[in-house]
Design a protein around this motif. Structure first.
Motif, PDB file in Angstrom:
ATOM      1  N   GLU A 194       0.833  -1.209   0.000  1.00 59.60           N
ATOM      2  CA  GLU A 194       0.000   0.000   0.000  1.00 59.60           C
ATOM      3  C   GLU A 194       0.868   1.260   0.000  1.00 59.60           C
ATOM      4  OE1 GLU A 194      -2.506  -0.433   3.368  1.00 59.60           O
ATOM      5  OE2 GLU A 194      -3.835  -1.924   2.430  1.00 59.60           O
ATOM      6  N   GLU A 196       3.922   1.542  -1.170  1.00 57.08           N
ATOM      7  CA  GLU A 196       4.542   1.665  -2.492  1.00 57.08           C
ATOM      8  C   GLU A 196       3.558   2.236  -3.503  1.00 57.08           C
ATOM      9  OE1 GLU A 196       5.903  -2.254  -3.340  1.00 57.08           O
ATOM     10  OE2 GLU A 196       7.777  -2.032  -2.186  1.00 57.08           O
ATOM     11  N   GLN A 197       2.297   1.826  -3.417  1.00 49.72           N
ATOM     12  CA  GLN A 197       1.283   2.362  -4.324  1.00 49.72           C
ATOM     13  C   GLN A 197       1.057   3.857  -4.097  1.00 49.72           C
ATOM     14  OE1 GLN A 197      -2.146  -0.110  -3.647  1.00 49.72           O
ATOM     15  NE2 GLN A 197      -1.323  -1.855  -4.789  1.00 49.72           N
ATOM     16  N   LEU A 198       1.018   4.285  -2.806  1.00 49.13           N
ATOM     17  CA  LEU A 198       0.859   5.701  -2.504  1.00 49.13           C
ATOM     18  C   LEU A 198       2.051   6.509  -2.999  1.00 49.13           C
ATOM     19  CD1 LEU A 198      -0.616   5.502   1.130  1.00 49.13           C
ATOM     20  CD2 LEU A 198      -1.830   6.096  -0.973  1.00 49.13           C
ATOM     21  N   THR A 199       3.244   5.961  -2.806  1.00 48.35           N
ATOM     22  CA  THR A 199       4.453   6.648  -3.276  1.00 48.35           C
ATOM     23  C   THR A 199       4.444   6.793  -4.790  1.00 48.35           C
ATOM     24  OG1 THR A 199       5.704   5.773  -1.398  1.00 48.35           O
ATOM     25  CG2 THR A 199       6.965   6.589  -3.287  1.00 48.35           C
ATOM     26  N   GLN A 200       4.059   5.739  -5.465  1.00 45.26           N
ATOM     27  CA  GLN A 200       4.002   5.786  -6.925  1.00 45.26           C
ATOM     28  C   GLN A 200       2.963   6.803  -7.401  1.00 45.26           C
ATOM     29  OE1 GLN A 200       2.912   2.079  -8.749  1.00 45.26           O
ATOM     30  NE2 GLN A 200       3.652   2.672 -10.760  1.00 45.26           N
ATOM     31  N   LYS A 201       1.820   6.860  -6.728  1.00 45.33           N
ATOM     32  CA  LYS A 201       0.775   7.824  -7.092  1.00 45.33           C
ATOM     33  C   LYS A 201       1.262   9.248  -6.888  1.00 45.33           C
ATOM     34  CE  LYS A 201      -4.049   9.036  -6.113  1.00 45.33           C
ATOM     35  NZ  LYS A 201      -5.249   8.700  -5.284  1.00 45.33           N
ATOM     36  N   ALA A 202       1.968   9.495  -5.760  1.00 47.30           N
ATOM     37  CA  ALA A 202       2.497  10.839  -5.492  1.00 47.30           C
ATOM     38  C   ALA A 202       3.541  11.233  -6.533  1.00 47.30           C
ATOM     39  CB  ALA A 202       3.104  10.877  -4.087  1.00 47.30           C
ATOM     40  N   GLN A 203       4.364  10.292  -6.948  1.00 44.91           N
ATOM     41  CA  GLN A 203       5.368  10.585  -7.967  1.00 44.91           C
ATOM     42  C   GLN A 203       4.718  10.937  -9.305  1.00 44.91           C
ATOM     43  OE1 GLN A 203       7.767   7.043  -7.912  1.00 44.91           O
ATOM     44  NE2 GLN A 203       9.070   7.775  -6.223  1.00 44.91           N
ATOM     45  N   LEU A 204       3.664  10.224  -9.659  1.00 39.34           N
ATOM     46  CA  LEU A 204       2.956  10.526 -10.907  1.00 39.34           C
ATOM     47  C   LEU A 204       2.313  11.910 -10.851  1.00 39.34           C
ATOM     48  CD1 LEU A 204       1.250   7.059 -11.635  1.00 39.34           C
ATOM     49  CD2 LEU A 204       3.208   8.076 -12.822  1.00 39.34           C
ATOM     50  N   GLU A 205       1.726  12.269  -9.692  1.00 37.61           N
ATOM     51  CA  GLU A 205       1.111  13.586  -9.533  1.00 37.61           C
ATOM     52  C   GLU A 205       2.169  14.687  -9.621  1.00 37.61           C
ATOM     53  OE1 GLU A 205      -1.847  16.451  -8.976  1.00 37.61           O
ATOM     54  OE2 GLU A 205      -1.925  14.327  -9.556  1.00 37.61           O
ATOM     55  N   ARG A 208       3.098  15.202 -13.162  1.00 42.82           N
ATOM     56  CA  ARG A 208       2.052  15.918 -13.889  1.00 42.82           C
ATOM     57  C   ARG A 208       2.123  17.422 -13.616  1.00 42.82           C
ATOM     58  NH1 ARG A 208      -2.651  18.207 -13.121  1.00 42.82           N
ATOM     59  NH2 ARG A 208      -2.586  17.763 -10.880  1.00 42.82           N
TER      60      ARG A 208
END
Length: 278
Positions: A194, A196-205, A208
């Motif tokens: 979980e 890692e998923q949050l970290t990946q989402k923050a990196q994508l944001e 952007r």
């Protein structure tokens, strides 16, 4: 008369018994080795030559042909407790796909008698050692993420061990079916995934937002360059040309009744008045 009938019955019985014996010997004098199997000739209890699929003769009573399955076999033991760097008490559910080495039926018969005993004496004995030697090098957190690499290493290790003991097995493949974790470790792994998923989402944001900011900067820089180019291009001659163009557009729109003065009293444009004809 009764004596003759009795003799005929005895003779008939002997004939029938003889036919049964002959039939039994005839049927036991040959054997069909099925496709997908390999036979071995047994003479006086000793393994002889290999017998391939087909129709084969044998000596009744003294000889026999034992067949072994040459198709793919699956050895699926109970889950095996494995060591990790943290000694976390994890179990591994693994299966081994294998087959008997072609031409090995005499050896299998002499040393193991059946394929089940062959698997127990070789794969069952060597698999835990191969698994433990590989998984002990990994932390438990890497077991699932590096599953393919671990499976390949276990497979290589198991093949080497079976080769060392001269086991008559080939085409050995290991299938890691499942890692069985204690409840505490399962929760820790879930939390890590979980995070890692949050970290990946923050990196994508972040990527952007950064891309949008860079686009705005590029647009502003482009507009600034355009304004600078336009300001350096304006000259008195250009302004006069623009004034003449505006006057020409006004003339083109005139409907023939053009006032001399327009707007707030300032003369916009003076047109010659038409001369009345006599």
């Amino acid at each position: 008369m009764r004596q003759q009938n009795g003799e005929l019955l005895i003779i008939g019985g002997l004939v029938i018994a003889g036919l049964v014996v002959v039939g039994s010997f005839s049927s036991s004098a040959f054997e069909i080795v099925s496709e997908g199997t390999e036979g071995v000739r047994i003479f006086n209890g000793k393994a002889g030559q290999v017998v391939n699929p087909g129709f084969h003769f044998k000596t009744p009573v003294l000889a026999d042909i034992i067949q072994f399955d040459t198709t793919v076999q699956t050895y699926d033991p109970p889950p095996i407790r494995i060591p990790t760097q943290e000694q976390a008490g994890i179990e591994l559910d693994a299966a081994v796909i294998w087959r008997m080495t072609p031409g090995a039926s005499p050896m299998v018969y002499r040393n193991y008698q059946t394929l089940d005993r062959l698997a127990q004496a070789t794969i069952h004995r060597e698999l835990p050692t191969a698994i433990n030697s590989v998984t002990a090098q990994y932390p438990f957190s890497d077991l699932t993420s590096r599953r393919s690499a671990i499976q390949a290493e276990i497979e290589t290790q198991l093949r080497e061990q079976l080769l060392e003991i001269d086991a008559p097995v080939s085409d050995v493949n290991v299938n890691l079916q499942n890692f069985i974790f204690p409840e505490a470790i399962t929760q820790a792994i879930q939390q890590k995934l979980e995070q890692e998923q949050l970290t990946q989402k923050a990196q994508l944001e972040l990527q952007r937002v950064k891309a949008e900011a860079e686009a705005k900067v590029a647009t502003a820089e482009g507009e600034a360059r355009a304004n600078r180019a336009l300001s350096t291009a304006i000259t008195p001659q250009l302004l006069e040309l623009r004034k003449l163009e505006v006057q020409q557009q006004t003339i083109n729109k005139w409907n023939g009744v053009m006032p001399v003065y327009m707007g707030s009293g300032q003369e916009l444009i003076t047109l010659p008045q038409p001369t009345p004809s006599n």
